[in-house]
Design a protein around this motif. Structure first.
Motif, PDB file in Angstrom:
ATOM      1  N   UNK A 226       0.650  -1.054  -0.130  1.00  0.00           N
ATOM      2  CA  UNK A 226      -0.082  -0.034   0.093  1.00  0.00           C
ATOM      3  C   UNK A 226       0.836   0.943   0.025  1.00  0.00           C
ATOM      4  N   UNK A 227       2.250   1.224   0.367  1.00  0.00           N
ATOM      5  CA  UNK A 227       3.068   2.354   0.640  1.00  0.00           C
ATOM      6  C   UNK A 227       3.884   2.486  -0.786  1.00  0.00           C
ATOM      7  N   UNK A 228       4.264   1.387  -1.449  1.00  0.00           N
ATOM      8  CA  UNK A 228       5.040   1.679  -2.650  1.00  0.00           C
ATOM      9  C   UNK A 228       4.489   2.273  -3.665  1.00  0.00           C
ATOM     10  N   UNK A 229       3.499   2.277  -4.009  1.00  0.00           N
ATOM     11  CA  UNK A 229       2.823   3.161  -5.179  1.00  0.00           C
ATOM     12  C   UNK A 229       3.134   4.690  -5.065  1.00  0.00           C
ATOM     13  N   UNK A 230       2.995   5.177  -3.860  1.00  0.00           N
ATOM     14  CA  UNK A 230       3.251   6.550  -3.722  1.00  0.00           C
ATOM     15  C   UNK A 230       4.598   6.780  -3.434  1.00  0.00           C
ATOM     16  N   UNK A 231       5.570   5.911  -2.921  1.00  0.00           N
ATOM     17  CA  UNK A 231       6.852   6.185  -2.851  1.00  0.00           C
ATOM     18  C   UNK A 231       7.572   6.266  -4.120  1.00  0.00           C
ATOM     19  N   UNK A 232       7.210   5.446  -5.204  1.00  0.00           N
ATOM     20  CA  UNK A 232       7.481   5.523  -6.457  1.00  0.00           C
ATOM     21  C   UNK A 232       7.122   6.853  -7.186  1.00  0.00           C
ATOM     22  N   UNK A 233       6.252   6.864  -6.882  1.00  0.00           N
ATOM     23  CA  UNK A 233       5.580   8.448  -7.576  1.00  0.00           C
ATOM     24  C   UNK A 233       6.350   9.360  -7.170  1.00  0.00           C
ATOM     25  N   UNK A 234       6.469   9.630  -5.788  1.00  0.00           N
ATOM     26  CA  UNK A 234       7.280  10.470  -5.276  1.00  0.00           C
ATOM     27  C   UNK A 234       8.719  10.700  -5.737  1.00  0.00           C
ATOM     28  N   UNK A 235       9.416   9.455  -5.805  1.00  0.00           N
ATOM     29  CA  UNK A 235      10.590   9.474  -6.457  1.00  0.00           C
ATOM     30  C   UNK A 235      10.693   9.830  -8.019  1.00  0.00           C
TER      31      UNK A 235
ATOM     32  N   UNK B 111       7.997   6.037 -11.942  1.00  0.00           N
ATOM     33  CA  UNK B 111       7.026   5.456 -12.612  1.00  0.00           C
ATOM     34  C   UNK B 111       7.390   5.031 -14.297  1.00  0.00           C
ATOM     35  N   UNK B 112       7.731   6.157 -14.944  1.00  0.00           N
ATOM     36  CA  UNK B 112       8.294   5.982 -16.208  1.00  0.00           C
ATOM     37  C   UNK B 112       9.339   4.880 -16.360  1.00  0.00           C
ATOM     38  N   UNK B 113      10.382   5.254 -15.450  1.00  0.00           N
ATOM     39  CA  UNK B 113      11.323   3.933 -15.628  1.00  0.00           C
ATOM     40  C   UNK B 113      10.923   2.332 -15.335  1.00  0.00           C
ATOM     41  N   UNK B 114      10.026   2.251 -14.456  1.00  0.00           N
ATOM     42  CA  UNK B 114       9.449   0.975 -14.241  1.00  0.00           C
ATOM     43  C   UNK B 114       8.730   0.743 -15.137  1.00  0.00           C
ATOM     44  N   UNK B 115       7.632   1.516 -15.880  1.00  0.00           N
ATOM     45  CA  UNK B 115       6.826   1.097 -16.939  1.00  0.00           C
ATOM     46  C   UNK B 115       7.673   0.764 -18.063  1.00  0.00           C
ATOM     47  N   UNK B 116       8.822   1.478 -18.495  1.00  0.00           N
ATOM     48  CA  UNK B 116       9.584   1.027 -19.405  1.00  0.00           C
ATOM     49  C   UNK B 116      10.391  -0.218 -19.282  1.00  0.00           C
ATOM     50  N   UNK B 117      10.628  -0.540 -18.211  1.00  0.00           N
ATOM     51  CA  UNK B 117      11.441  -1.767 -17.801  1.00  0.00           C
ATOM     52  C   UNK B 117      10.119  -3.180 -17.992  1.00  0.00           C
ATOM     53  N   UNK B 118       8.860  -2.496 -17.580  1.00  0.00           N
ATOM     54  CA  UNK B 118       7.997  -3.717 -17.681  1.00  0.00           C
ATOM     55  C   UNK B 118       7.621  -4.154 -19.020  1.00  0.00           C
ATOM     56  N   UNK B 119       7.933  -3.399 -19.977  1.00  0.00           N
ATOM     57  CA  UNK B 119       8.095  -3.743 -21.534  1.00  0.00           C
ATOM     58  C   UNK B 119       8.552  -4.854 -21.756  1.00  0.00           C
ATOM     59  N   UNK B 120       9.963  -4.976 -21.303  1.00  0.00           N
ATOM     60  CA  UNK B 120      10.891  -6.245 -21.401  1.00  0.00           C
ATOM     61  C   UNK B 120      10.592  -7.248 -20.460  1.00  0.00           C
ATOM     62  N   UNK B 121      10.287  -6.879 -19.125  1.00  0.00           N
ATOM     63  CA  UNK B 121      10.190  -7.957 -18.071  1.00  0.00           C
ATOM     64  C   UNK B 121       8.850  -8.608 -18.448  1.00  0.00           C
ATOM     65  N   UNK B 122       7.708  -8.114 -18.693  1.00  0.00           N
ATOM     66  CA  UNK B 122       6.669  -8.594 -18.932  1.00  0.00           C
ATOM     67  C   UNK B 122       5.900  -8.710 -20.394  1.00  0.00           C
ATOM     68  N   UNK B 123       6.851  -9.058 -21.157  1.00  0.00           N
ATOM     69  CA  UNK B 123       6.594  -8.894 -22.621  1.00  0.00           C
ATOM     70  C   UNK B 123       5.516 -10.172 -23.091  1.00  0.00           C
ATOM     71  N   UNK B 124       5.738 -11.331 -22.349  1.00  0.00           N
ATOM     72  CA  UNK B 124       4.824 -12.300 -22.561  1.00  0.00           C
ATOM     73  C   UNK B 124       3.271 -12.159 -22.142  1.00  0.00           C
TER      74      UNK B 124
END
Length: 178
Positions: free
Chosen positions: A68-77, A80-93
């Motif tokens: 419950x705390x992690x999404x707000x922490x990631x947005x504050x830092x 969001x965008x670098x993690x979404x870009x990494x998801x393209x390669x990690x969750x391609x399937x």
């Protein structure tokens, strides 16, 4: 002064100091239980201000779940965008489906431009036809700014061009044999 008088002198000085400390104005002698209570109270100051938090959750003092705390922490830092870009390669399937992922792989993602390499020219043609559907799926899963364009390439032969300073018009390694 001989050795016999020294202990009596020290004892009498200590006795006089104790009497003097008891007779100072505004000061009274403490009992052992009063002293213990005062020390315990001093040690507990600031520890448990509100007392027991009760059976419900108290977000100010109770431990919180990291999910419950992690999404707000990631947005504050700003992650969001670098993690979404990494998801393209990690969750391609999961993003494009098992059938499509079995025949192509993402190569790079720069400035919203996703480069995908197909395993054959037939799959490259098929993916070009599906490009708008794939782009719509990626936008819904990752957000509108992560992937804005998909560039699909088929298999290619080896490139003899290495680096920025290669010779144009050269035919590769075979032009050096005479």
């Amino acid at each position: 002064m001989d050795n016999g008088e020294t202990p009596d002198l020290v004892r009498s000085a200590l006795t006089d100091a104790r009497k003097l400390s008891r007779t100072l104005p505004g000061r009274r002698a403490r009992t052992d239980t009063e002293s213990r209570r005062r020390n315990r109270r001093d040690n507990l100051i600031g520890r448990n201000r509100g007392g027991y938090s009760g059976p419900g959750t108290d977000t100010s003092s109770d431990p919180q779940r990291i999910g419950s705390l992690l999404p707000a922490y990631m947005e504050e830092r700003g992650w969001d965008r670098p993690l979404s870009e990494a998801r393209v390669f990690a969750d391609w399937l999961a993003l494009v489906g098992a059938d499509v992922a079995a025949h192509c792989t993402p190569q790079s993602l720069r400035a919203g431009e996703l480069r995908v390499a197909a395993e054959s020219t037939a799959w490259a043609t098929q993916l070009r036809l599906l490009a708008s559907t794939l782009l719509a799926r990626l936008v819904t899963e990752l957000g509108p700014d992560v992937v804005t364009k998909i560039i699909i390439s088929g298999p290619s032969g080896p490139s003899w061009k290495h680096g920025n300073r290669s010779v144009r018009g050269a035919r590769g390694p075979r032009d050096t044999y005479g």
